[in-house]
Design a protein around this motif. Structure first.
Motif, PDB file in Angstrom:
ATOM      1  N   UNK A  21      29.957  45.591  34.131  1.00 30.43           N
ATOM      2  CA  UNK A  21      29.393  44.115  33.872  1.00 30.43           C
ATOM      3  C   UNK A  21      29.170  43.440  34.993  1.00 30.43           C
ATOM      4  N   UNK A  22      28.062  43.094  35.473  1.00 31.95           N
ATOM      5  CA  UNK A  22      27.811  41.956  36.753  1.00 31.95           C
ATOM      6  C   UNK A  22      27.440  40.668  36.242  1.00 31.95           C
ATOM      7  N   UNK A  23      27.850  39.798  36.653  1.00 36.21           N
ATOM      8  CA  UNK A  23      27.216  38.264  36.482  1.00 36.21           C
ATOM      9  C   UNK A  23      26.878  37.771  37.766  1.00 36.21           C
ATOM     10  N   UNK A  24      25.591  37.360  37.825  1.00 34.29           N
ATOM     11  CA  UNK A  24      24.900  36.845  38.946  1.00 34.29           C
ATOM     12  C   UNK A  24      24.927  35.386  38.842  1.00 34.29           C
ATOM     13  N   UNK A  65      44.377  32.640  44.197  1.00 29.36           N
ATOM     14  CA  UNK A  65      44.748  33.986  44.881  1.00 29.36           C
ATOM     15  C   UNK A  65      44.462  35.308  44.123  1.00 29.36           C
ATOM     16  N   UNK A  66      44.359  36.286  44.887  1.00 28.82           N
ATOM     17  CA  UNK A  66      44.124  37.746  44.468  1.00 28.82           C
ATOM     18  C   UNK A  66      42.540  38.070  43.900  1.00 28.82           C
ATOM     19  N   UNK A  67      41.617  37.057  44.193  1.00 26.99           N
ATOM     20  CA  UNK A  67      40.229  36.946  44.081  1.00 26.99           C
ATOM     21  C   UNK A  67      39.796  37.355  42.615  1.00 26.99           C
ATOM     22  N   UNK A  68      40.707  37.389  41.735  1.00 27.40           N
ATOM     23  CA  UNK A  68      40.328  37.550  40.356  1.00 27.40           C
ATOM     24  C   UNK A  68      40.208  36.350  39.413  1.00 27.40           C
ATOM     25  N   UNK A  69      39.023  35.595  38.846  1.00 25.95           N
ATOM     26  CA  UNK A  69      39.010  34.352  38.162  1.00 25.95           C
ATOM     27  C   UNK A  69      39.476  35.028  36.698  1.00 25.95           C
ATOM     28  N   UNK A  70      40.455  34.401  36.050  1.00 26.45           N
ATOM     29  CA  UNK A  70      40.924  34.688  34.792  1.00 26.45           C
ATOM     30  C   UNK A  70      39.709  33.774  33.791  1.00 26.45           C
ATOM     31  N   UNK A  71      39.630  34.668  32.633  1.00 25.83           N
ATOM     32  CA  UNK A  71      38.648  34.249  31.596  1.00 25.83           C
ATOM     33  C   UNK A  71      39.128  33.000  31.275  1.00 25.83           C
ATOM     34  N   UNK A  72      38.021  31.965  30.914  1.00 28.61           N
ATOM     35  CA  UNK A  72      38.232  30.747  30.532  1.00 28.61           C
ATOM     36  C   UNK A  72      38.660  29.915  31.532  1.00 28.61           C
ATOM     37  N   UNK A  73      38.405  30.038  32.730  1.00 33.15           N
ATOM     38  CA  UNK A  73      38.988  29.041  33.880  1.00 33.15           C
ATOM     39  C   UNK A  73      37.654  28.616  34.504  1.00 33.15           C
ATOM     40  N   UNK A  74      37.583  27.286  34.939  1.00 31.37           N
ATOM     41  CA  UNK A  74      36.564  26.887  35.708  1.00 31.37           C
ATOM     42  C   UNK A  74      36.715  27.063  37.227  1.00 31.37           C
ATOM     43  N   UNK A  82      21.751  29.693  49.253  1.00 28.59           N
ATOM     44  CA  UNK A  82      20.504  30.247  48.836  1.00 28.59           C
ATOM     45  C   UNK A  82      20.610  31.728  48.524  1.00 28.59           C
ATOM     46  N   UNK A  83      21.803  32.279  47.892  1.00 30.06           N
ATOM     47  CA  UNK A  83      21.950  33.637  47.747  1.00 30.06           C
ATOM     48  C   UNK A  83      22.177  33.707  46.526  1.00 30.06           C
ATOM     49  N   UNK A  84      22.631  34.981  45.886  1.00 40.14           N
ATOM     50  CA  UNK A  84      23.049  35.233  44.606  1.00 40.14           C
ATOM     51  C   UNK A  84      24.486  35.906  44.751  1.00 40.14           C
ATOM     52  N   UNK A  85      25.492  35.302  44.109  1.00 42.12           N
ATOM     53  CA  UNK A  85      27.076  36.054  44.232  1.00 42.12           C
ATOM     54  C   UNK A  85      27.167  36.931  42.877  1.00 42.12           C
ATOM     55  N   UNK A  86      27.206  38.115  43.334  1.00 41.80           N
ATOM     56  CA  UNK A  86      27.750  39.154  41.979  1.00 41.80           C
ATOM     57  C   UNK A  86      29.019  39.261  41.912  1.00 41.80           C
ATOM     58  N   UNK A  87      29.702  38.905  40.825  1.00 44.78           N
ATOM     59  CA  UNK A  87      30.853  38.987  40.117  1.00 44.78           C
ATOM     60  C   UNK A  87      30.993  40.263  39.053  1.00 44.78           C
ATOM     61  N   UNK A  88      32.028  41.000  39.214  1.00 43.60           N
ATOM     62  CA  UNK A  88      32.046  42.164  38.259  1.00 43.60           C
ATOM     63  C   UNK A  88      33.269  41.829  37.317  1.00 43.60           C
ATOM     64  N   UNK A  89      33.154  42.311  36.083  1.00 48.88           N
ATOM     65  CA  UNK A  89      34.155  42.093  35.152  1.00 48.88           C
ATOM     66  C   UNK A  89      35.191  42.995  35.421  1.00 48.88           C
ATOM     67  N   UNK A  90      36.278  42.593  35.371  1.00 53.29           N
ATOM     68  CA  UNK A  90      37.583  43.155  35.732  1.00 53.29           C
ATOM     69  C   UNK A  90      38.652  43.142  34.461  1.00 53.29           C
ATOM     70  N   UNK A  91      39.179  44.280  34.343  1.00 59.13           N
ATOM     71  CA  UNK A  91      40.195  44.050  33.352  1.00 59.13           C
ATOM     72  C   UNK A  91      41.783  43.668  34.207  1.00 59.13           C
TER      73      UNK A  91
END
Length: 174
Positions: A21-24, A65-74, A82-91
Protein backbone atom coordinates in the motif's frame (compact mmCIF):
# COMPACT_ATOMS: atom_id res chain seq x y z
CA UNK A 1 0.56 -10.22 -5.88
CA UNK A 2 -1.88 -12.98 -6.59
CA UNK A 3 -3.84 -14.71 -9.33
CA UNK A 4 -5.56 -12.46 -11.87
CA UNK A 5 -9.06 -13.87 -12.36
CA UNK A 6 -12.26 -12.64 -13.96
CA UNK A 7 -15.26 -12.77 -11.65
CA UNK A 8 -18.59 -10.93 -11.51
CA UNK A 9 -17.82 -9.52 -14.95
CA UNK A 10 -14.58 -7.79 -13.84
CA UNK A 11 -10.94 -8.69 -13.40
CA UNK A 12 -9.58 -8.99 -9.89
CA UNK A 13 -6.87 -10.61 -7.81
CA UNK A 14 -7.63 -13.82 -5.96
CA UNK A 15 -5.39 -15.84 -3.68
CA UNK A 16 -3.23 -12.84 -2.74
CA UNK A 17 0.30 -13.72 -1.65
CA UNK A 18 1.60 -10.18 -0.98
CA UNK A 19 0.50 -6.57 -1.20
CA UNK A 20 1.97 -3.10 -0.93
CA UNK A 21 0.00 0.00 0.00
CA UNK A 22 1.47 3.34 -1.09
CA UNK A 23 0.19 6.67 0.22
CA UNK A 24 1.18 9.72 -1.86
CA UNK A 25 1.68 12.97 0.09
CA UNK A 26 1.92 16.20 -1.94
CA UNK A 27 4.74 18.42 -0.66
CA UNK A 28 4.15 22.20 -0.86
CA UNK A 29 6.42 24.72 -2.59
CA UNK A 30 8.32 25.23 0.69
CA UNK A 31 9.02 21.51 1.11
CA UNK A 32 6.50 20.66 3.86
CA UNK A 33 3.33 18.63 4.39
CA UNK A 34 1.44 17.26 7.38
CA UNK A 35 0.12 13.73 7.70
CA UNK A 36 -2.19 11.66 9.89
CA UNK A 37 -3.01 8.08 8.87
CA UNK A 38 -4.71 5.15 10.57
CA UNK A 39 -1.93 2.78 9.47
CA UNK A 40 1.82 2.71 10.15
CA UNK A 41 3.96 3.88 7.23
CA UNK A 42 7.67 3.98 6.45
CA UNK A 43 9.24 7.17 5.13
CA UNK A 44 11.71 7.10 2.20
CA UNK A 45 15.31 8.16 2.82
CA UNK A 46 14.78 11.21 0.59
CA UNK A 47 12.38 12.75 3.15
CA UNK A 48 12.50 13.65 6.83
CA UNK A 49 9.63 13.14 9.24
CA UNK A 50 9.02 14.98 12.52
CA UNK A 51 6.61 15.18 15.41
CA UNK A 52 6.60 18.41 17.38
CA UNK A 53 6.22 20.35 20.59
CA UNK A 54 5.84 24.09 21.06
CA UNK A 55 8.32 26.40 22.78
CA UNK A 56 7.20 30.00 22.93
CA UNK A 57 5.74 30.69 19.49
CA UNK A 58 8.11 28.29 17.73
CA UNK A 59 7.52 24.66 16.93
CA UNK A 60 10.39 22.35 17.85
CA UNK A 61 10.68 19.58 15.29
CA UNK A 62 11.72 16.22 16.73
CA UNK A 63 12.80 13.51 14.28
CA UNK A 64 10.72 10.37 14.26
CA UNK A 65 13.35 7.73 15.07
CA UNK A 66 13.41 4.66 12.87
CA UNK A 67 11.60 6.44 10.00
CA UNK A 68 8.37 4.55 10.81
CA UNK A 69 5.32 6.71 11.56
CA UNK A 70 2.99 4.84 13.92
CA UNK A 71 -0.72 4.66 13.10
CA UNK A 72 -2.81 7.61 14.34
CA UNK A 73 0.16 9.94 14.92
CA UNK A 74 0.34 13.39 13.34
CA UNK A 75 3.65 14.31 11.68
CA UNK A 76 5.34 16.90 9.49
CA UNK A 77 7.12 15.67 6.37
CA UNK A 78 10.05 17.66 4.94
CA UNK A 79 11.02 16.79 1.39
CA UNK A 80 11.88 18.37 -1.94
CA UNK A 81 9.47 21.22 -2.77
CA UNK A 82 6.62 20.56 -5.21
CA UNK A 83 7.10 16.79 -5.20
CA UNK A 84 5.17 13.79 -3.94
CA UNK A 85 6.46 11.77 -1.00
CA UNK A 86 5.58 8.08 -1.36
CA UNK A 87 4.98 6.38 1.98
CA UNK A 88 4.63 2.61 2.24
CA UNK A 89 2.41 0.68 4.62
CA UNK A 90 4.53 -1.32 7.03
CA UNK A 91 3.90 -3.90 9.71
CA UNK A 92 7.01 -2.63 11.49
CA UNK A 93 6.61 -1.30 15.02
CA UNK A 94 8.47 1.87 16.01
CA UNK A 95 10.13 1.10 19.38
CA UNK A 96 9.84 4.80 20.29
CA UNK A 97 6.09 4.95 19.64
CA UNK A 98 5.15 5.56 23.29
CA UNK A 99 7.53 8.53 23.57
CA UNK A 100 6.30 9.99 20.27
CA UNK A 101 2.64 9.70 21.36
CA UNK A 102 3.24 11.21 24.81
CA UNK A 103 5.17 14.26 23.55
CA UNK A 104 3.60 15.03 20.18
CA UNK A 105 1.27 18.04 19.90
CA UNK A 106 0.13 17.15 16.38
CA UNK A 107 -3.27 15.51 16.04
CA UNK A 108 -5.39 14.49 13.09
CA UNK A 109 -8.44 12.69 11.80
CA UNK A 110 -9.05 9.99 9.21
CA UNK A 111 -12.11 11.78 7.84
CA UNK A 112 -13.10 15.44 7.54
CA UNK A 113 -14.12 16.48 11.07
CA UNK A 114 -15.83 19.63 12.36
CA UNK A 115 -13.85 21.03 15.29
CA UNK A 116 -15.33 23.20 18.04
CA UNK A 117 -13.18 23.26 21.17
CA UNK A 118 -13.06 26.25 23.54
CA UNK A 119 -10.32 24.65 25.68
CA UNK A 120 -7.77 24.38 22.83
CA UNK A 121 -6.64 26.30 19.78
CA UNK A 122 -5.88 24.45 16.56
CA UNK A 123 -3.33 25.56 13.99
CA UNK A 124 -2.92 24.38 10.39
CA UNK A 125 0.31 24.27 8.37
CA UNK A 126 0.41 27.29 6.09
CA UNK A 127 2.71 29.93 4.61
CA UNK A 128 2.19 33.64 5.29
CA UNK A 129 4.57 36.35 4.13
CA UNK A 130 7.10 33.66 3.22
CA UNK A 131 7.07 32.16 6.74
CA UNK A 132 6.23 28.46 7.03
CA UNK A 133 4.38 27.73 10.22
CA UNK A 134 1.17 26.74 11.93
CA UNK A 135 -1.52 29.41 11.76
CA UNK A 136 -5.08 29.56 13.09
CA UNK A 137 -7.39 28.49 10.24
CA UNK A 138 -9.67 31.22 8.89
CA UNK A 139 -13.27 30.59 9.87
CA UNK A 140 -16.48 32.17 8.64
CA UNK A 141 -17.97 32.82 12.08
CA UNK A 142 -14.72 33.71 13.89
CA UNK A 143 -15.34 31.36 16.85
CA UNK A 144 -12.35 29.10 16.14
CA UNK A 145 -14.45 26.25 14.77
CA UNK A 146 -13.30 24.76 11.47
CA UNK A 147 -13.32 21.55 9.47
CA UNK A 148 -10.14 19.51 9.90
CA UNK A 149 -9.31 17.73 6.65
CA UNK A 150 -8.79 13.97 6.57
CA UNK A 151 -5.21 12.67 6.72
CA UNK A 152 -3.76 16.09 7.70
CA UNK A 153 -2.15 16.92 11.04
CA UNK A 154 -2.97 19.99 13.14
CA UNK A 155 -1.13 21.56 16.03
CA UNK A 156 -3.31 21.49 19.17
CA UNK A 157 -2.35 23.94 21.93
CA UNK A 158 -4.20 24.92 25.15
CA UNK A 159 -6.31 28.06 24.48
CA UNK A 160 -4.53 30.08 27.16
CA UNK A 161 -1.38 30.23 24.99
CA UNK A 162 -3.02 33.01 22.91
CA UNK A 163 -0.37 32.64 20.17
CA UNK A 164 -1.51 33.62 16.68
CA UNK A 165 1.12 31.43 14.97
CA UNK A 166 3.89 28.90 15.55
CA UNK A 167 6.75 29.30 13.12
CA UNK A 168 8.78 26.33 11.96
CA UNK A 169 12.46 26.60 12.85
CA UNK A 170 14.71 27.89 10.05
CA UNK A 171 11.71 28.62 7.79
CA UNK A 172 12.31 27.00 4.42
CA UNK A 173 16.05 26.46 5.09
CA UNK A 174 15.41 23.36 7.32
Amino acid sequence: KGTLTKYCGSWGVTEPSAYKIIHDVPINSYGYATLFLDMPVSVPQSSNVYYCITKGNVVELLSVPGRVVPANVGVIIKSSPNTTCKLSYTAEINPYEKNIRENNQLIGYTQDTDITDSDNTYYALNVKDGQVGFYIPQTENGDGSFTAKADKAYLKVPAESQATMYLLPHGNDE
